[in-house]
Design a protein around this motif. Structure first.
Motif, PDB file in Angstrom:
ATOM      1  N   THR A   1       0.989  -1.395   0.040  1.00  0.00           N
ATOM      2  CA  THR A   1       0.108  -0.059  -0.079  1.00  0.00           C
ATOM      3  C   THR A   1       0.832   1.397  -0.153  1.00  0.00           C
ATOM      4  O   THR A   1       0.713   2.086  -0.679  1.00  0.00           O
ATOM      5  N   PHE A   2       1.974   1.144   0.725  1.00  0.00           N
ATOM      6  CA  PHE A   2       2.744   2.451   0.770  1.00  0.00           C
ATOM      7  C   PHE A   2       3.540   2.557  -0.525  1.00  0.00           C
ATOM      8  O   PHE A   2       3.417   3.779  -0.996  1.00  0.00           O
ATOM      9  N   GLN A   3       3.827   1.625  -1.134  1.00  0.00           N
ATOM     10  CA  GLN A   3       4.520   1.656  -2.477  1.00  0.00           C
ATOM     11  C   GLN A   3       3.587   2.099  -3.565  1.00  0.00           C
ATOM     12  O   GLN A   3       4.064   3.007  -4.398  1.00  0.00           O
ATOM     13  N   VAL A   4       2.533   1.834  -3.512  1.00  0.00           N
ATOM     14  CA  VAL A   4       1.370   2.385  -4.552  1.00  0.00           C
ATOM     15  C   VAL A   4       1.183   3.801  -4.224  1.00  0.00           C
ATOM     16  O   VAL A   4       0.962   4.442  -5.285  1.00  0.00           O
ATOM     17  N   PHE A   5       1.151   4.101  -3.060  1.00  0.00           N
ATOM     18  CA  PHE A   5       0.955   5.458  -2.698  1.00  0.00           C
ATOM     19  C   PHE A   5       2.035   6.263  -3.235  1.00  0.00           C
ATOM     20  O   PHE A   5       1.867   7.722  -3.585  1.00  0.00           O
ATOM     21  N   LEU A   6       3.348   5.890  -2.887  1.00  0.00           N
ATOM     22  CA  LEU A   6       4.333   6.555  -3.399  1.00  0.00           C
ATOM     23  C   LEU A   6       4.557   6.721  -5.097  1.00  0.00           C
ATOM     24  O   LEU A   6       4.987   7.820  -5.515  1.00  0.00           O
ATOM     25  N   TYR A   7       3.968   5.716  -5.422  1.00  0.00           N
ATOM     26  CA  TYR A   7       4.000   5.753  -7.117  1.00  0.00           C
ATOM     27  C   TYR A   7       2.995   6.511  -7.656  1.00  0.00           C
ATOM     28  O   TYR A   7       3.210   7.204  -8.853  1.00  0.00           O
ATOM     29  N   VAL A   8       1.557   6.634  -6.967  1.00  0.00           N
ATOM     30  CA  VAL A   8       0.536   7.166  -7.856  1.00  0.00           C
ATOM     31  C   VAL A   8       0.188   8.609  -7.171  1.00  0.00           C
ATOM     32  O   VAL A   8      -0.394   9.711  -7.847  1.00  0.00           O
ATOM     33  N   SER A   9       0.744   8.877  -6.043  1.00  0.00           N
ATOM     34  CA  SER A   9       0.359  10.308  -5.276  1.00  0.00           C
ATOM     35  C   SER A   9       1.263  11.361  -5.221  1.00  0.00           C
ATOM     36  O   SER A   9       0.958  12.300  -4.815  1.00  0.00           O
ATOM     37  N   ILE A  10       2.668  10.919  -5.386  1.00  0.00           N
ATOM     38  CA  ILE A  10       3.755  12.012  -5.227  1.00  0.00           C
ATOM     39  C   ILE A  10       4.506  12.050  -6.511  1.00  0.00           C
ATOM     40  O   ILE A  10       5.502  11.247  -6.760  1.00  0.00           O
ATOM     41  N   PRO A  11       4.144  13.137  -7.174  1.00  0.00           N
ATOM     42  CA  PRO A  11       4.872  13.202  -8.439  1.00  0.00           C
ATOM     43  C   PRO A  11       6.453  13.527  -8.262  1.00  0.00           C
ATOM     44  O   PRO A  11       6.873  14.111  -7.239  1.00  0.00           O
ATOM     45  N   ASP A  12       7.093  13.283  -9.261  1.00  0.00           N
ATOM     46  CA  ASP A  12       8.405  13.146  -8.721  1.00  0.00           C
ATOM     47  C   ASP A  12       9.156  14.620  -8.640  1.00  0.00           C
ATOM     48  O   ASP A  12       8.999  15.359  -9.608  1.00  0.00           O
ATOM     49  N   PHE A  13      10.065  14.799  -7.566  1.00  0.00           N
ATOM     50  CA  PHE A  13      10.702  16.110  -7.326  1.00  0.00           C
ATOM     51  C   PHE A  13      12.266  16.062  -7.557  1.00  0.00           C
ATOM     52  O   PHE A  13      13.017  16.844  -7.423  1.00  0.00           O
ATOM     53  N   CYS A  14      12.819  14.846  -7.497  1.00  0.00           N
ATOM     54  CA  CYS A  14      14.148  14.551  -7.941  1.00  0.00           C
ATOM     55  C   CYS A  14      14.680  15.114  -8.738  1.00  0.00           C
ATOM     56  O   CYS A  14      15.865  15.576  -8.732  1.00  0.00           O
ATOM     57  N   HIS A  15      14.049  15.044  -9.984  1.00  0.00           N
ATOM     58  CA  HIS A  15      14.638  15.695 -11.169  1.00  0.00           C
ATOM     59  C   HIS A  15      14.888  17.212 -11.146  1.00  0.00           C
ATOM     60  O   HIS A  15      15.793  17.650 -12.116  1.00  0.00           O
ATOM     61  N   LYS A  16      14.200  17.764 -10.439  1.00  0.00           N
ATOM     62  CA  LYS A  16      14.394  19.326 -10.113  1.00  0.00           C
ATOM     63  C   LYS A  16      15.646  19.678  -9.486  1.00  0.00           C
ATOM     64  O   LYS A  16      16.059  20.899  -9.552  1.00  0.00           O
ATOM     65  N   PHE A  17      16.490  18.903  -8.803  1.00  0.00           N
ATOM     66  CA  PHE A  17      17.600  19.113  -7.982  1.00  0.00           C
ATOM     67  C   PHE A  17      18.773  18.149  -8.209  1.00  0.00           C
ATOM     68  O   PHE A  17      19.793  18.439  -7.787  1.00  0.00           O
ATOM     69  N   LEU A  18      18.390  17.079  -8.761  1.00  0.00           N
ATOM     70  CA  LEU A  18      19.528  16.116  -9.022  1.00  0.00           C
ATOM     71  C   LEU A  18      20.131  16.228 -10.499  1.00  0.00           C
ATOM     72  O   LEU A  18      19.569  15.975 -11.239  1.00  0.00           O
ATOM     73  N   PRO A  19      21.135  16.861 -10.859  1.00  0.00           N
ATOM     74  CA  PRO A  19      21.850  17.067 -12.139  1.00  0.00           C
ATOM     75  C   PRO A  19      22.021  15.545 -12.747  1.00  0.00           C
ATOM     76  O   PRO A  19      22.344  14.776 -12.327  1.00  0.00           O
TER      77      PRO A  19
END
Length: 475
Positions: A105-123
């Motif tokens: 359930t936690f992995q489903v939540f992370l997959y569908v509910s939190i848009p990726d933000f890593c690409h905004k600060f990881l070159p």
């Protein structure tokens, strides 16, 4: 008049050839339409024995200190019966069911509910919304690439609990290993069955479905190419990457914690396994967008092979080295440990750089430099189901000039390093390199059969230029 008639006949023949090419592409590109006897026999074998193989390996560690021969000897000599072994096997528990349900359930939540933000600060990291390859029906799906983010959040919480909160023991996975196996099997069979029913009655894209009429083949290899629920929940991407691969490093950490609990130390071999496999997992998530162009996403349909395989086979058999080291701690000599580390890192370098060359070539459409020179390639064409003609380029320089699947060669070098870290006392840790050799060799053949059907005569030109599959000059 005769010239006009001859011209018309020539055009008709050309049109007919195009239709035949399209028909061939429709029938062969992706999963097969027809089932031969060998494929059916292989599938029946896997459906019957793959779950038993997983159980046998895990049981042999729990009851026979990881010996693969002692259980068989006990049964053959009559020292024990199957019922004796089964009665000593932990059953499904409410605790394990709760742990596993919360995890998925936690992995489903992370997959569908939190848009990726890593690409905004990881070159250099490519995340967020990305496009996949063209499907046989001519569809281009979009994906929310946020696996690295899910991995980071999960592991931050894991270490926060281990160091500060102490809600559960870091050995929780090992302590519930066999009960969790039953939970993983339930999910694997449930999602595979649902995917088949969905493919029959409410597919995401009917044109990307293939039904042979053979129940076992369709169940195993899948009907739908990209089954989805809603806009973003893609079965293939989720189950290939989450929850199994996110769990891989957590499982190894739990094994290391158990080793610390039992022996008062974490051995050099356990550290090596955690580091080398951790690099592999992190690489997978760092390059998740690249993964959209691999055989799993571009060719495989979603059935038991991926559904059950990702839920059970991957987390339970890819982590055998760490499990073995809990029962047989091995302290490696420094020189040997360095040698294993170097082999693992070299394998990773070959694997990553080979894939990087292909990715760079694709992204720039060949307008780049490989090993300081402009890459060489063969231009190919293929048809989608709707008759649209597409063009592609197959690189014949760099590592891809050495062998057609040299990335697999690097993968096998890394796999061997995981096994060598465990020493030579038992066969069990070496199952992984044996399995990966069979898997990747079969994948080479399977991929090339599809490419031959997809590209036709262009593929023959390519294989003439690059004649070897894995090992230059040998195979």
């Amino acid at each position: 008049m005769a010239a006009h008639q001859e011209k018309k006949l020539a055009e008709d023949r050309k049109h007919q050839n195009m239709q035949n090419d399209t028909k061939t592409s429709q029938g062969q590109w992706g999963r097969a339409w027809e089932v031969d006897w060998f494929s059916l026999a292989s599938i029946l074998f896997l459906l019957m024995f793959a779950p038993l193989i997983v159980y046998y390996f895990i049981m042999s560690c729990a009851q026979y200190q990881c010996s693969l021969t002692d259980p068989l000897l006990d049964l053959v000599t009559g020292n024990k019966h199957l019922s004796d072994i089964w009665n000593r096997t932990p059953m499904l528990t409410y605790r394990a069911a709760a742990i596993y349900s919360l995890w998925v359930t936690f992995q489903v939540f992370l997959y569908v509910s939190i848009p990726d933000f890593c690409h905004k600060f990881l070159p250099g990291y490519v995340g967020g919304v990305q496009e996949g390859a063209v499907t046989p029906a001519g569809v281009v799906n979009k994906y929310e690439i946020n696996g690295l983010q899910a991995w980071i959040i999960t592991h931050v919480l894991w270490f926060a609990n281990a160091s500060c909160f102490h809600f559960f023991s870091p050995t929780i996975i090992f302590d519930n290993w066999i009960p969790l196996l039953w939970c993983a099997n339930i999910l694997g069979y449930a999602v595979s069955t649902f995917a088949m029913i969905k493919g029959y009655f409410f597919p995401t894209n009917a044109k990307d479905c293939k039904i042979t009429g053979n129940f076992f083949y369709d169940y195993m290899m899948g009907i739908e190419f990209n089954p989805r629920i809603g806009k973003w929940f893609d079965f293939k991407l989720f189950f290939n990457g989450r929850p199994g691969i996110v769990a891989w490093t957590l499982i190894n950490l739990s094994f290391a914690a158990k080793q610390q609990e039992l022996y008062g130390e974490v051995t050099s071999s356990m550290i090596l396994v955690n580091v080398l496999q951790g690099i592999y997992v992190l690489d997978f998530f760092w390059n998740e967008a690249w993964y959209l162009k691999t055989i799993d996403i571009c060719h495989d349909h979603f059935g038991w092979y991926l559904g059950w395989g990702d839920c059970v086979w991957l987390p339970y058999l890819y982590t055998l080295q760490g499990l073995y080291l809990v029962y047989h701690p091995v302290q490696l000599h420094t020189a040997y440990a360095v040698g294993v580390l170097m082999l693992g890192l070299l394998g990773y370098y070959v694997f990553r750089m080979t894939n990087h060359q292909k990715d760079l070539f694709r992204r720039t459409n060949g307008n780049c430099r490989i090993w300081g020179k402009k890459p060489e390639y063969i231009e190919c064409s293929y048809m989608s189901v709707d008759g649209t003609k597409y063009y592609s380029k197959l690189m014949t320089s760099g590592f891809w000039g050495w062998a057609r699947h040299f990335n697999y060669t690097g993968d096998l070098m890394g796999s061997l390093a995981y096994c060598l870290a465990c020493g030579f006392e038992h066969m069990l840790p070496y199952f992984y390199i044996i399995y990966m050799t069979i898997l990747l060799t079969h994948r080479c053949i399977r991929d090339e059969h599809r490419c031959s059907s997809k590209y036709g005569k262009d593929w023959k030109c390519y294989t003439a230029v690059v004649p070897y599959r894995l090992l230059p000059g040998i195979f």
